[in-house]
Each structure stands twice: as C-alpha cells, then as structure tokens.
Scaffold this motif. Structure first.
Motif, PDB file in Angstrom:
ATOM      1  N   LEU A   1       0.831  -1.207   0.000  1.00  0.00           N
ATOM      2  CA  LEU A   1       0.000   0.000   0.000  1.00  0.00           C
ATOM      3  C   LEU A   1       0.865   1.256   0.000  1.00  0.00           C
ATOM      4  N   PHE A   2       1.958   1.208   0.753  1.00  0.00           N
ATOM      5  CA  PHE A   2       2.865   2.360   0.791  1.00  0.00           C
ATOM      6  C   PHE A   2       3.458   2.634  -0.591  1.00  0.00           C
ATOM      7  N   VAL A   3       3.867   1.586  -1.308  1.00  0.00           N
ATOM      8  CA  VAL A   3       4.424   1.741  -2.646  1.00  0.00           C
ATOM      9  C   VAL A   3       3.373   2.318  -3.589  1.00  0.00           C
ATOM     10  N   ALA A   4       2.131   1.787  -3.520  1.00  0.00           N
ATOM     11  CA  ALA A   4       1.068   2.268  -4.399  1.00  0.00           C
ATOM     12  C   ALA A   4       0.758   3.737  -4.134  1.00  0.00           C
ATOM     13  N   ILE A   5       0.671   4.114  -2.850  1.00  0.00           N
ATOM     14  CA  ILE A   5       0.385   5.513  -2.508  1.00  0.00           C
ATOM     15  C   ILE A   5       1.511   6.429  -2.976  1.00  0.00           C
TER      16      ILE A   5
ATOM     17  N   LEU B   1       3.513   5.988  -5.547  1.00  0.00           N
ATOM     18  CA  LEU B   1       3.443   6.150  -7.007  1.00  0.00           C
ATOM     19  C   LEU B   1       2.288   7.064  -7.410  1.00  0.00           C
ATOM     20  N   VAL B   2       1.139   6.951  -6.723  1.00  0.00           N
ATOM     21  CA  VAL B   2      -0.005   7.818  -7.041  1.00  0.00           C
ATOM     22  C   VAL B   2       0.329   9.270  -6.732  1.00  0.00           C
ATOM     23  N   LEU B   3       0.927   9.526  -5.581  1.00  0.00           N
ATOM     24  CA  LEU B   3       1.319  10.893  -5.227  1.00  0.00           C
ATOM     25  C   LEU B   3       2.350  11.448  -6.211  1.00  0.00           C
TER      26      LEU B   3
ATOM     27  N   ILE C   1      11.356  11.738 -18.666  1.00  0.00           N
ATOM     28  CA  ILE C   1      11.744  12.060 -17.289  1.00  0.00           C
ATOM     29  C   ILE C   1      10.772  11.422 -16.298  1.00  0.00           C
ATOM     30  N   ARG C   2       9.478  11.422 -16.651  1.00  0.00           N
ATOM     31  CA  ARG C   2       8.465  10.879 -15.738  1.00  0.00           C
ATOM     32  C   ARG C   2       8.698   9.396 -15.470  1.00  0.00           C
ATOM     33  N   TRP C   3       9.011   8.625 -16.512  1.00  0.00           N
ATOM     34  CA  TRP C   3       9.252   7.198 -16.302  1.00  0.00           C
ATOM     35  C   TRP C   3      10.493   6.959 -15.450  1.00  0.00           C
ATOM     36  N   PHE C   4      11.494   7.778 -15.629  1.00  0.00           N
ATOM     37  CA  PHE C   4      12.700   7.647 -14.801  1.00  0.00           C
ATOM     38  C   PHE C   4      12.380   7.967 -13.340  1.00  0.00           C
ATOM     39  N   VAL C   5      11.586   9.017 -13.092  1.00  0.00           N
ATOM     40  CA  VAL C   5      11.207   9.372 -11.722  1.00  0.00           C
ATOM     41  C   VAL C   5      10.382   8.263 -11.092  1.00  0.00           C
TER      42      VAL C   5
ATOM     43  N   LEU D   1      10.539   5.106 -11.694  1.00  0.00           N
ATOM     44  CA  LEU D   1      11.435   4.002 -11.359  1.00  0.00           C
ATOM     45  C   LEU D   1      12.192   4.279 -10.069  1.00  0.00           C
ATOM     46  N   VAL D   2      12.701   5.501  -9.935  1.00  0.00           N
ATOM     47  CA  VAL D   2      13.443   5.855  -8.720  1.00  0.00           C
ATOM     48  C   VAL D   2      12.535   5.805  -7.495  1.00  0.00           C
ATOM     49  N   ILE D   3      11.323   6.387  -7.593  1.00  0.00           N
ATOM     50  CA  ILE D   3      10.385   6.386  -6.465  1.00  0.00           C
ATOM     51  C   ILE D   3       9.979   4.967  -6.101  1.00  0.00           C
ATOM     52  N   PHE D   4       9.774   4.124  -7.087  1.00  0.00           N
ATOM     53  CA  PHE D   4       9.401   2.737  -6.826  1.00  0.00           C
ATOM     54  C   PHE D   4      10.490   2.015  -6.033  1.00  0.00           C
TER      55      PHE D   4
END
Length: 314
Positions: free
Chosen positions: A38-42, A44-46, A77-81, A83-86
């Motif tokens: 849930l933390f990972v999903a939240i 990525l949504v944020l 850039i969005r896809w790279f971000v 990946l890093v956030i994930f």
C-alpha cells in the motif's frame, strides 16, 4: 455496552493490523507486507499527481510548439522518476532491493540484452529532442525514404510519405545513418531536372526554353528565380540542369514530371534533339594467299622447293 463496543473496536483494529502485517514471502531474503505494498502504491499515485501538476505549471506559458516538445521530453523524465520512487518505496517498505537485483541477475542480463535496441531508441529519442535536429512537420530523408514527421514518440518516429504511407522509424537510426532534413532551413527546397541535347544545338535556345517552362509552372517559386546550368560536354550530348525552388518538397516528383513533359514538347516544336547513346560497329574481312613452302635445312643445297622441281620436270 461501552465495554462491548471497545472490545469490538479492538477486534477490528487487530484484524486490520493482521491483514496489513501479512507478509508475502518470495525467498529467505525477499519479502513484503501488505502495508508495504500500500505504501508503494500511494507513493506512485502521489508522484503521478505531483508530476502532472509540475508539467501544467511549466507548460502553461509556453508556445504550442514548445509545449509539445516539452511534453515529449517530460514523458521520458516521468518514467525515470517513477522508477526511482518505486525503488525507494520498496526499500522503505523493508524489501531488500539488493537481494531482488541479485536474485534476478540472470534474468536482468537476458532482458538487458533483449532490450538493448529499445534502450538505444529511447536514448536516441532524447537526443533528437534535446538536439532539435528533427521537429514535427519536417520533411526528412533516411535510407532513401522521404517522409513528413508526424510525431516523435518514446521509441519511434512516425512519418508519412508522399504516397500517404506511414513510416515507423526506430529512433536509433538517426544516430547510425546520415539524415537529410529537407526543411531545416525552412520549407523551401531546391530541386532540379537534367536534360541532354545533341551537339550542334543552339544552347541559348535550350536555356530560354528551360527557363520559360520553369517560370510558367504555378508551383515553382519566382524568388529565387529558376536558373540553368551547362553542366558537361558528355560523350553523346550537351548536358543542362534546370534548378528551381519549391515551397513543398512533397511536390517534387510531380513538378519534375510536368517539366519533363513540357520540355520534350518544346524541344520537338523547336527541332532540338535529345540524343541517345549510339555505337558504330565496323566489320573487316581479311584474305590470305595460300603458300606452300617446303622447309629447307641450312647448308643442304641439293634440296629445292616444290615450285623449282616442277619447272625442272617441265
């Protein structure tokens, strides 16, 4: 009554905590709880919401053309971000990211080799947009194929040809081949038609005919003016090149065809001959007299030729 409510509340909290603490175990070193998922999903949504807000904030005052370019670059850039956030969210959730990479090392190597061209296309796409060597609407020539660029995507560039066929060009071809951008300096392109006339023709008449036909064509620009070049004294002809400008490179072959029809007609009317290669072949017949000779050895005076022997017998 109050005690029962508190007891039910505690029961619900315990059940919820037990569900959130349920752990998915993939191996001894790799596991993640429902709470971690849930933390990972939240996260990525944020991240998606924040990136969308940033994109709108930056592009709201940009011109329309620059806005499309920025959106395309921002997509990479969005896809790279993401990946890093994930990866950060997974690590914060207690997942051993290093162990994940170690466990899937062989798979990652195979995927990396299989996706090598894909990564080349993506990186090339970024270079295209940063370098601005190709824009939407440009007419380009690559490997002998000509097309007008429709859009530049993450992996490919789409272009439509003069025959209304869509070219899907992998972006890495821009880095490994010579690219001709017909409209880099504007929409005008310089085109030409070549023609040869027979030796002895009036070259000034030929020049005037070519210029007249170019100036009378409604798709040929008057500025810069068409010009005629005397290019060569060839084996069978005097060669000329009619050079002219067009506002749309896609019309080139049609304008060239029109000019060839008109030039051929005008040459016929003015008795100007377009030669074709000719070769003269000459046959020679050689005759040889038949002579009968008898070999004589040096110093042998008694041996005579056949002709002398016949004379003596007569």
């Amino acid at each position: 009554m109050q005690d029962k409510i508190e007891q039910v509340k505690d029961t619900i909290v315990e059940e919820a905590n037990s569900i959130l603490d349920y752990t998915f175990v993939f191996s001894k070193e790799i596991s993640i709880t429902v709470k971690g998922l849930l933390f990972v999903a939240i996260a990525l949504v944020l991240t998606a919401i924040i990136l969308k807000f940033v994109r709108r904030l930056i592009t709201r005052k940009l011109p329309e053309n620059d806005k499309h370019k920025f959106v395309t670059v921002f997509t990479y850039i969005r896809w790279f971000v993401f990946l890093v956030i994930f990866l950060i969210a997974m690590h914060s959730s207690g997942v051993n990211v290093t162990a994940v990479f170690a466990a899937s090392a062989a798979l990652l190597i195979g995927v990396g080799l299989a996706l090598q061209t894909l990564f080349q296309d993506i990186i090339s796409g970024i270079f295209i947009l940063v370098d601005q060597s190709v824009h939407v609407g440009d007419i380009i020539e690559l490997e002998g194929k000509v097309g007008r660029v429709l859009d530049i995507r993450l992996r490919t560039t789409r272009a439509v040809t003069v025959d209304n066929k869509v070219l899907v060009i992998p972006n890495h071809l821009y880095l490994t081949n010579i690219l001709f951008n017909w409209t880099e300096n504007g929409t005008e392109t310089r085109e030409s038609v070549t023609v040869g006339v027979s030796y002895g023709s009036d070259v000034e008449l030929v020049k005037s005919i070519l210029l007249e036909k170019a100036k009378n064509h409604n798709k040929i620009l008057s500025i810069p003016e068409p010009t005629v070049l005397f290019t060569d004294f060839a084996d069978s002809s005097l060669n000329f090149k009619l050079v002219f400008s067009l506002n749309d490179g896609f019309e080139t072959r049609f304008v060239q065809s029109d000019l060839r029809f008109e030039i051929d007609k005008a040459f016929r009317e003015n008795n100007v001959t377009i030669p074709f290669p000719q070769r003269d072949v000459h046959f020679y017949q050689e005759t040889k007299s038949e002579l009968q000779l008898v070999e004589t050895k040096p110093g042998n005076k008694n041996k005579t030729t056949k002709e002398e022997k016949d004379k003596e017998e007569n």
